[in-house]
Design an enzyme around this catalytic site. Structure first.
Site, PDB file in Angstrom:
ATOM      1  N   THR A  91       0.679  -0.541  -0.218  1.00 44.47           N
ATOM      2  CA  THR A  91      -0.672  -0.322   0.072  1.00 44.47           C
ATOM      3  C   THR A  91       0.618   0.895   0.104  1.00 44.47           C
ATOM      4  OG1 THR A  91      -1.809  -1.579   1.720  1.00 44.47           O
ATOM      5  CG2 THR A  91      -1.781   1.370   0.791  1.00 44.47           C
ATOM      6  N   GLY A 113       5.132  -6.658   9.052  1.00 48.20           N
ATOM      7  CA  GLY A 113       5.081  -8.409   7.792  1.00 48.20           C
ATOM      8  C   GLY A 113       5.873  -7.845   6.907  1.00 48.20           C
ATOM      9  N   GLU A 134      11.099   1.471  10.187  1.00 46.05           N
ATOM     10  CA  GLU A 134       9.809   2.518   9.824  1.00 46.05           C
ATOM     11  C   GLU A 134       9.302   3.090  11.656  1.00 46.05           C
ATOM     12  OE1 GLU A 134       7.523  -0.350   7.252  1.00 46.05           O
ATOM     13  OE2 GLU A 134       7.419  -0.906   8.893  1.00 46.05           O
TER      14      GLU A 134
END
Length: 240
Positions: A35, A113, A120
């Protein structure tokens, strides 16, 4: 491990919606995953049309995609150092998002994941605004998927015992295209830790963060400012 579900069209709508909020001159944290990749591609299109931004990648994969899309890149140290202006906005995906009453409340997330959650979290927490992009399959009333925990190789067994003591069941993440475990960009291992329904994500986050041998875990509490959820017909945005 990576999650599936949700159409590519829904993911694209979410990613592009967040990318449209970026303005000229901003430093943008570039997330990891399918995404977030749509957001990066849309930002690349906008750069081609004259948008002046610089990106900070959260993984090798996002760095490669950003370079392909023509987005100028900075290292994290360049973006947040003493002489830098900081990261204005970060756009990143999620493996699971807790939604509140009326689907309008920004709740905690589970990420990792793609085994990039340490970097991040560093980039997302450093940003003035953190936008999450997701499809409806990632929404849930209560977080309940396995929590990725990046661990020092030498600390794998000790961390696994600590996870069991906290009520979880750790599983070493295995690589899909080679023999042996997944190795992160930082050279560490990943334990996917099943806790069932996580009633208190904040408390579990603290427990994992204070466990010796843990580099970072995938619970993100209180970091997201907006969640852009792509649907088959549009985008639903929740704001903190």
């Amino acid at each position: 491990m990576k999650t599936s579900g949700g159409s590519d069209a829904a993911k694209r709508r979410a990613g592009e919606s967040a990318a449209e909020t970026v303005t000229d001159g901003e430093v943008v944290g570039l997330g990891t995953g399918s995404t977030a990749a749509h957001a990066i591609r849309r930002l690349g299109d906008r750069v081609d049309s004259g948008l002046d931004i610089r990106g900070v990648a959260t993984s090798f994969a996002s760095r490669e995609l950003a370079a392909e899309c023509g987005i100028p890149l900075l290292d994290l140290d360049e973006a947040v150092g003493s002489d830098a202006t900081g990261i204005d906005i970060a756009i990143d995906g999620a493996d699971q998002v807790a939604v509140g009453e009326g689907e309008s409340e920004v709740g905690p997330l589970i990420k990792g994941g793609g085994a990039a959650h340490a970097r991040e979290k560093l980039v997302d927490a450093s940003a003035d605004r953190f936008l999450v992009v997701a499809d409806p399959s990632k929404e849930t009333p209560v977080l309940n998927r396995s929590v990725p925990v990046e661990v020092l190789p030498a600390g794998r067994s000790a961390v696994a015992e600590a996870v069991r003591a906290a009520g979880g069941e750790p599983t070493l993440r295995r690589a899909e295209r080679k023999d042996g475990p997944v190795v992160t960009d930082n050279g560490n291992l990943v334990l996917d830790c099943a806790f069932g329904e996580i009633a208190d994500p904040d408390a579990l986050s603290t427990t994992l963060s204070t466990t010796p041998g843990v580099v970072e875990h995938g619970i993100f509490v209180g970091l997201a400012d907006e969640v852009h959820v792509g649907t088959e017909t549009g985008v639903r945005v929740a704001r903190r």
